[in-house]
Write an enzyme that holds these catalytic residues in place. Structure first.
Site, PDB file in Angstrom:
ATOM      1  N   CYS A  99      -3.020   4.705   2.774  1.00 51.75           N
ATOM      2  CA  CYS A  99      -4.150   3.825   2.464  1.00 51.75           C
ATOM      3  C   CYS A  99      -3.773   2.341   2.384  1.00 51.75           C
ATOM      4  O   CYS A  99      -4.472   1.488   2.944  1.00 51.75           O
ATOM      5  CB  CYS A  99      -4.775   4.198   1.128  1.00 51.75           C
ATOM      6  SG  CYS A  99      -4.600   5.912   0.658  1.00 51.75           S
ATOM      7  N   GLU A 239      -8.603   5.124  13.146  1.00 51.76           N
ATOM      8  CA  GLU A 239      -8.274   3.926  12.360  1.00 51.76           C
ATOM      9  C   GLU A 239      -7.083   3.193  12.974  1.00 51.76           C
ATOM     10  O   GLU A 239      -7.115   1.963  13.138  1.00 51.76           O
ATOM     11  CB  GLU A 239      -7.930   4.309  10.916  1.00 51.76           C
ATOM     12  CG  GLU A 239      -9.142   4.733  10.115  1.00 51.76           C
ATOM     13  CD  GLU A 239      -8.845   4.946   8.633  1.00 51.76           C
ATOM     14  OE1 GLU A 239      -9.788   4.891   7.840  1.00 51.76           O
ATOM     15  OE2 GLU A 239      -7.670   5.162   8.264  1.00 51.76           O
ATOM     16  N   GLU A 510     -29.214  -4.073   0.854  1.00 53.07           N
ATOM     17  CA  GLU A 510     -30.627  -4.063   0.462  1.00 53.07           C
ATOM     18  C   GLU A 510     -31.473  -3.197   1.411  1.00 53.07           C
ATOM     19  O   GLU A 510     -32.551  -2.743   1.051  1.00 53.07           O
ATOM     20  CB  GLU A 510     -31.207  -5.479   0.389  1.00 53.07           C
ATOM     21  CG  GLU A 510     -31.343  -6.183   1.718  1.00 53.07           C
ATOM     22  CD  GLU A 510     -31.993  -7.563   1.598  1.00 53.07           C
ATOM     23  OE1 GLU A 510     -32.971  -7.695   0.853  1.00 53.07           O
ATOM     24  OE2 GLU A 510     -31.508  -8.498   2.266  1.00 53.07           O
TER      25      GLU A 510
HETATM   26  P1  FAD Z   1       1.430  12.243  -1.510  1.00 56.79           P
HETATM   27  O1  FAD Z   1       0.877  10.919  -1.829  1.00 56.79           O
HETATM   28  O2  FAD Z   1       1.741  12.529  -0.093  1.00 56.79           O
HETATM   29  O3  FAD Z   1       2.754  12.385  -2.389  1.00 56.79           O
HETATM   30  C1  FAD Z   1       3.610  13.471  -2.261  1.00 56.79           C
HETATM   31  C2  FAD Z   1       5.024  13.033  -2.590  1.00 56.79           C
HETATM   32  O4  FAD Z   1       5.836  14.192  -2.787  1.00 56.79           O
HETATM   33  C3  FAD Z   1       5.668  12.253  -1.454  1.00 56.79           C
HETATM   34  O5  FAD Z   1       6.308  11.110  -1.947  1.00 56.79           O
HETATM   35  C4  FAD Z   1       6.662  13.258  -0.882  1.00 56.79           C
HETATM   36  O6  FAD Z   1       7.729  12.643  -0.256  1.00 56.79           O
HETATM   37  C5  FAD Z   1       7.083  14.014  -2.128  1.00 56.79           C
HETATM   38  N1  FAD Z   1       7.689  15.320  -1.850  1.00 56.79           N
HETATM   39  C6  FAD Z   1       7.333  16.215  -0.906  1.00 56.79           C
HETATM   40  N2  FAD Z   1       8.121  17.305  -0.990  1.00 56.79           N
HETATM   41  C7  FAD Z   1       8.978  17.090  -2.007  1.00 56.79           C
HETATM   42  C8  FAD Z   1      10.039  17.845  -2.584  1.00 56.79           C
HETATM   43  N3  FAD Z   1      10.376  19.059  -2.129  1.00 56.79           N
HETATM   44  N4  FAD Z   1      10.746  17.307  -3.605  1.00 56.79           N
HETATM   45  C9  FAD Z   1      10.433  16.072  -4.091  1.00 56.79           C
HETATM   46  N5  FAD Z   1       9.427  15.331  -3.586  1.00 56.79           N
HETATM   47  C10 FAD Z   1       8.714  15.835  -2.564  1.00 56.79           C
HETATM   48  N6  FAD Z   1      -6.752   8.420   1.447  1.00 56.79           N
HETATM   49  C11 FAD Z   1      -7.752   7.667   0.936  1.00 56.79           C
HETATM   50  O7  FAD Z   1      -8.328   8.015  -0.087  1.00 56.79           O
HETATM   51  N7  FAD Z   1      -8.130   6.495   1.537  1.00 56.79           N
HETATM   52  C12 FAD Z   1      -7.527   6.046   2.658  1.00 56.79           C
HETATM   53  O8  FAD Z   1      -7.892   4.995   3.163  1.00 56.79           O
HETATM   54  C13 FAD Z   1      -6.481   6.813   3.208  1.00 56.79           C
HETATM   55  N8  FAD Z   1      -5.845   6.396   4.305  1.00 56.79           N
HETATM   56  C14 FAD Z   1      -4.785   7.107   4.786  1.00 56.79           C
HETATM   57  C15 FAD Z   1      -4.122   6.627   5.897  1.00 56.79           C
HETATM   58  C16 FAD Z   1      -3.055   7.315   6.407  1.00 56.79           C
HETATM   59  C17 FAD Z   1      -2.338   6.765   7.620  1.00 56.79           C
HETATM   60  C18 FAD Z   1      -2.632   8.525   5.797  1.00 56.79           C
HETATM   61  C19 FAD Z   1      -1.442   9.282   6.337  1.00 56.79           C
HETATM   62  C20 FAD Z   1      -3.279   9.013   4.689  1.00 56.79           C
HETATM   63  C21 FAD Z   1      -4.373   8.306   4.175  1.00 56.79           C
HETATM   64  N9  FAD Z   1      -5.074   8.760   3.059  1.00 56.79           N
HETATM   65  C22 FAD Z   1      -6.114   8.025   2.563  1.00 56.79           C
HETATM   66  C23 FAD Z   1      -4.721  10.029   2.400  1.00 56.79           C
HETATM   67  C24 FAD Z   1      -3.865   9.799   1.123  1.00 56.79           C
HETATM   68  O9  FAD Z   1      -2.743   9.015   1.418  1.00 56.79           O
HETATM   69  C25 FAD Z   1      -3.461  11.144   0.560  1.00 56.79           C
HETATM   70  O10 FAD Z   1      -4.598  11.940   0.379  1.00 56.79           O
HETATM   71  C26 FAD Z   1      -2.747  11.010  -0.786  1.00 56.79           C
HETATM   72  O11 FAD Z   1      -1.614  10.200  -0.690  1.00 56.79           O
HETATM   73  C27 FAD Z   1      -2.366  12.389  -1.304  1.00 56.79           C
HETATM   74  O12 FAD Z   1      -1.690  12.285  -2.512  1.00 56.79           O
HETATM   75  P2  FAD Z   1      -0.743  13.476  -3.000  1.00 56.79           P
HETATM   76  O13 FAD Z   1      -0.318  13.124  -4.381  1.00 56.79           O
HETATM   77  O14 FAD Z   1      -1.379  14.771  -2.771  1.00 56.79           O
HETATM   78  O15 FAD Z   1       0.523  13.429  -2.012  1.00 56.79           O
END
Ligand code: FAD
Ligand code: NA7
Length: 530
Positions: A99, A239, A510
């Site tokens: 995001c 996007e 509006e």
């Molecule tokens: P994440 O934010 O992905 O966090 C998971 C974390 O866990 C990561 O850091 C990962 O590395 C870590 N991890 C994974 N496996 C392990 C492990 N075994 N051990 C330790 N750590 C681990 N959403 C919106 O609402 N608005 C937007 O505009 C938007 N734009 C986006 C644009 C792009 C290009 C992308 C890819 C996504 C976008 N999203 C958007 C979606 C949003 O980023 C995700 O929905 C959100 O980040 C999900 O959060 P989460 O906590 O589920 O996982």
């Protein structure tokens, strides 16, 4: 009666699952009260809320976040796929590769448009204005680093430990964590919240992993991608194509079927038309079959819907063909945690089939892949587990995944909340819905004679009281407008409520207070009643 029964059932289930929580003695057996695996939107929110709740009960909680990701280094586009390293600051996908950098890139593209239009408003700007990709990327990465700093200090303040390592379950209360240097240690915890998110997928074709990039690498490219092929046609694909076009890159989108599956198709088609007008090329009904490397470019072989084979050369190939949940790497299956379609199966309390292991965000089978959904669900989950007042409260603490608003930035912004027109017809039947539409030109666009009639609003109503069950808007500031409408939809807004609301002039918003053309009649229907 049914509502009361349901509420009692929910409360009893919460009590059953969280029995003994007011006395956290069982935590004494473990190193931590709570370990969140994943330090993205969901994990951070859950850890922070858990800390606040426990601290308010005079318990000094022991909470850790284990977060790790193979993050692309600052990379060059060509000739090969970038090197991967272990660094990935707190904040997960949203902060590092989602995001945040996306919205900045989108804004950069919009600034290009503003500059082009500025002379109409009296600004003296040179006839050609260049964009500097390198400084944009540097600023994006610096901004991301500043967010990491904010998270780190927040965690220090809240005494939440950050373990920068990859986690894997050994048993139901024990995980093994491995850091970038290969150091391994074991950690035990009373509870776990899994929020590991997803990673971009690659199609199973020759050369995909070797030569193509995904959105993970895009925001760190140290050279502009130049002639780019974007494969995929949903959210992330469109996007990316939108802002790359806006930043003067030559972009082609390869779309195998429809754009923005799951979104209102009328609006999705309008987005494609808009993007075409802005210079993005679309190859419809095509899929890539092979990528090979040329000297400084990549040769993409693809087939069209008549099975004819074509070959084209690009500087960058970007796959945005969906995201894969990474929870399968955690060893959860051996603990009896159930999966559903590759995602963690959770109940309405975000609880897995192992009661003290929970999951939120992109990695669960209930959610939407959106940051605020992960944050909200994570925060509510920790409240349910740790809030003293919880059991006396009602089901409002349960995450509601319906009517979650969202915005697609293409760079024409598309905000939506509730159901698409196709889905409402399927659910209620054409005769039971009313669709109000308007296409118009905002003052700013009228003034510059650009994008006339590109702003579009659609309100879908059901039943005799015309309850609004879908809102779709294409135009400036779609996210800002749709957020407000989402509140109204949550409260059960009707068309009559919109009609009775006084607009703010001169705005695009509006228009929602004076919608009087329906899809059915196509005529001006005087239904406003105010
Ligand atoms: P994440 O934010 O992905 O966090 C998971 C974390 O866990 C990561 O850091 C990962 O590395 C870590 N991890 C994974 N496996 C392990 C492990 N075994 N051990 C330790 N750590 C681990 N959403 C919106 O609402 N608005 C937007 O505009 C938007 N734009 C986006 C644009 C792009 C290009 C992308 C890819 C996504 C976008 N999203 C958007 C979606 C949003 O980023 C995700 O929905 C959100 O980040 C999900 O959060 P989460 O906590 O589920 O996982
Ligand atoms: P989505 O929403 O899963 O969409 C994937 C897109 O990629 C979609 O257009 C697919 O076409 C297309 N696709 C999938 N596989 C292929 C192959 N093999 N070849 C060509 N095209 C393909 O993924 P996103 O990454 O855009 O977004 C995921 C979520 O992350 C999103 O909800 C955001 O909130 C964040 P199809 O329609 O199936 O024909």
């Amino acid at each position: 009666m049914l509502v009361r029964f349901r509420r009692r059932h929910i409360l009893e289930t919460i009590r059953k699952y969280h029995k003994g929580d007011s006395n956290e003695q069982s935590s004494l057996k473990h190193q931590y009260d709570l370990v969140c695996i994943g330090g993205g939107s969901g994990g951070l929110a859950a850890a922070k809320r858990a800390h606040l709740e426990l601290q308010s009960r005079d318990i000094q909680p022991k909470i850790a976040i284990v977060d790790y990701r193979e993050h692309p280094n600052i990379v060059n586009t060509s000739p090969d796929r970038p090197e991967i390293n272990w660094r990935w600051g707190l904040g997960g996908t949203c902060t590092n590769v989602g995001c945040i950098p996306k919205k900045i890139m989108h804004t950069a593209a919009l600034y290009g448009e503003y500059v082009q239009n500025a002379s109409e408003f009296g600004w003296k700007v040179p006839s050609t204005v260049e964009h500097d990709w390198e400084s944009l990327v540097e600023n994006v990465q610096n901004h991301i680093r500043s967010i990491h700093f904010g998270y780190r200090s927040d965690m220090m303040l809240n005494k939440i430990e950050h373990i920068n390592a990859r986690a894997k379950f050994l048993d139901k209360h024990t995980i093994e964590v491995t850091d970038a240097k290969g150091n391994v240690k074991t950690i035990t915890s009373r509870r776990f919240i899994i929020a590991v998110g997803c990673m971009p997928k690659y199609p199973d074709i020759e050369g995909a992993k070797e030569y193509a990039i995904t959105s993970d690498e895009l925001f760190a490219l140290i050279k502009p991608p130049n002639k780019t092929l974007v494969v995929g046609a949903s959210y992330i694909a469109l996007e990316s194509a939108g802002y790359l076009s806006g930043l003067n890159q030559k972009v082609t989108v390869m779309m195998r079927s429809i754009p923005l599956r799951g979104f209102d198709q009328d609006c999705a088609q309008k987005i494609v038309e808009f993007m075409k007008e802005r210079g993005t090329t679309f190859k419809q009904g095509c899929v890539p079959t092979k990528i090979r490397k040329n000297k400084n470019s990549f040769v993409v072989e693809y087939v069209d819907d008549k099975n004819s084979v074509h070959v084209e050369e690009y500087d960058t190939v970007l796959f945005a063909v969906g995201r894969k949940c990474v929870a399968d790497e955690l060893g959860l299956q051996q603990l009896g945690v159930k999966f559903d379609n590759d995602k963690i199966d959770v109940n309405e309390f975000e609880q897995t089939s192992v009661p003290h292991i929970y999951a939120v965000g992109d990695c669960i089978n209930r959610g939407l892949e959106l940051t605020p959904t992960a944050i909200h669900a994570g925060s509510l989950l920790s409240r349910r587990i740790y809030s003293e007042e919880l059991v006396t409260k009602n089901h409002k603490h349960i995450m509601d995944y319906t009517n979650v608003p969202t915005t697609v930035f293409t760079p024409l912004e598309y905000g939506s909340c509730g159901m698409s027109e196709e889905d409402t017809i399927k659910k209620y039947g054409q005769d039971n819905i009313e669709v109000y539409l308007i296409g118009f030109t905002p003052l700013e666009h009228e003034f510059t004679h650009k994008d006339t009639n590109k702003t579009y609003m659609k309100v879908i109503c059901v039943g005799s009281e015309e309850k609004i069950i879908g809102f779709h808007y294409l135009g400036p500031n779609a996210g800002e407008i749709t957020q407000g409408v989402a509140v109204a939809i949550r409260l059960g807004v009707t068309k009559h409520d919109l009609d009775s609301t006084v607009g703010i002039h001169p705005t695009v918003a509006e228009e929602m207070t004076r919608l009087n053309i329906t899809r059915r009649s196509g005529l001006v229907a005087e239904k406003r009643g105010c």
